[in-house]
Write a protein that holds these residues in place. Sequence first.
Motif, PDB file in Angstrom:
ATOM      1  N   HIS A 185      15.481  31.387  -7.279  1.00  0.00           N
ATOM      2  CA  HIS A 185      16.177  31.730  -8.521  1.00  0.00           C
ATOM      3  C   HIS A 185      15.217  31.703  -9.714  1.00  0.00           C
ATOM      4  N   ASN A 186      14.317  30.743  -9.748  1.00  0.00           N
ATOM      5  CA  ASN A 186      13.367  30.607 -10.861  1.00  0.00           C
ATOM      6  C   ASN A 186      12.167  31.529 -10.726  1.00  0.00           C
ATOM      7  N   GLY A 187      11.873  31.986  -9.522  1.00  0.00           N
ATOM      8  CA  GLY A 187      10.813  32.958  -9.311  1.00  0.00           C
ATOM      9  C   GLY A 187       9.414  32.412  -9.469  1.00  0.00           C
ATOM     10  N   LYS A 188       8.434  33.322  -9.410  1.00  0.00           N
ATOM     11  CA  LYS A 188       7.026  32.933  -9.447  1.00  0.00           C
ATOM     12  C   LYS A 188       6.622  32.328 -10.783  1.00  0.00           C
ATOM     13  N   ALA A 193      15.448  34.435 -13.809  1.00  0.00           N
ATOM     14  CA  ALA A 193      16.852  34.152 -13.499  1.00  0.00           C
ATOM     15  C   ALA A 193      17.282  35.104 -12.388  1.00  0.00           C
ATOM     16  N   ASN A 194      16.567  35.035 -11.266  1.00  0.00           N
ATOM     17  CA  ASN A 194      16.849  35.937 -10.151  1.00  0.00           C
ATOM     18  C   ASN A 194      18.247  35.662  -9.591  1.00  0.00           C
ATOM     19  N   PRO A 195      19.093  36.683  -9.507  1.00  0.00           N
ATOM     20  CA  PRO A 195      20.487  36.455  -9.099  1.00  0.00           C
ATOM     21  C   PRO A 195      20.621  36.125  -7.615  1.00  0.00           C
ATOM     22  N   ILE A 196      21.538  35.214  -7.308  1.00  0.00           N
ATOM     23  CA  ILE A 196      21.845  34.837  -5.931  1.00  0.00           C
ATOM     24  C   ILE A 196      23.273  35.276  -5.621  1.00  0.00           C
TER      25      ILE A 196
END
Length: 334
Positions: A185-188, A193-196
Amino acid sequence: MSWFKKDPLQIIPFDTYGTNEHLYLKGRALEDEDIDLDKKDWFSLLLNSWKRFETDEIRNSPLVISLPNQEIIKSSTDAEGYYLLDKSSDNLKHHIDDEGWLEYYVSYKSNSKKRQIQLNNKFKGKMLIPRQNTSFGVISDIDDTILHTGVTSRLKWRVVVNTLFKTPHKRKALEGSAEFYHLLHNGKTNLEANPIFYVSNSPWNLYRYLAFFLKNNNFPKGPILLRDFRTPFDRTPKMELAHKYHEIFNILKTYPNLNFILIGDCGEKDAYIYLDVVKEFPNRIAAIYLRAVEHSKRMKRISTLFEDYNEVPVLIVENGEQALLHARNHGFIA
């Protein structure tokens, strides 16, 4: 005093997803059976399990949906008590929070119901609009992917025991899954705010149960997409595609510029579904993660299926450390 006092009415808005210009809102109007997920005694557990499936739907009832952009929309429930709003709208991006959630309210139309209505006839729902600072989306199964259910057990007896005879307090997430999902969700950059999206073949009757489990085990908040529990007397139209295909295809079509990671398990059909998704949406799937299960024949079958596969990165996950290392090496997480 009436000995047959009817239950008050409620509306359960499901967490859904949409875009800055498109609304996709769904929920269900039901009698409030007073299901208390905090009760842990055995009698309450059995009673709650019964109430989840013995639902009293509020059919063909007019509703009013209020959006934060001051738009008021009329809607109604269908023959099974569901409402679905799938339409264009404007100026939604100015009303989302830091994670991309848009709040709205749904109510029974004034004077349409004379019975008691809880919470002053105002029920809050949420729709996710992925923000611009996203690198990818995640579509995840629930059963035996992050929650042990026992779908590989003979006659699925463990599914019945775990679902009906255990409270969500006692249901534990599979090791490392919540941490892994937060990292995705937090990414690199750790600032994304990558959606789940949680997609399961469980029925909508278990929506609150599963939402409680996800929150109680500290998973990132995301739309929970379940299926209709159909009976021989169901009066709603049947979907052309199987549930998981329908939901995954719809997510990918809704966000055509976003690639996705698919997460499932080796227990049932996830591997075959995800391979079909790769064919249907070439160059859109960044990776596939499949959690190993305790079933030697199925594990052998899935391992053989991916033996010479090189369309997208695939990992059969034996433990959480494997998934973390793989995701870091592919630039998904910090």
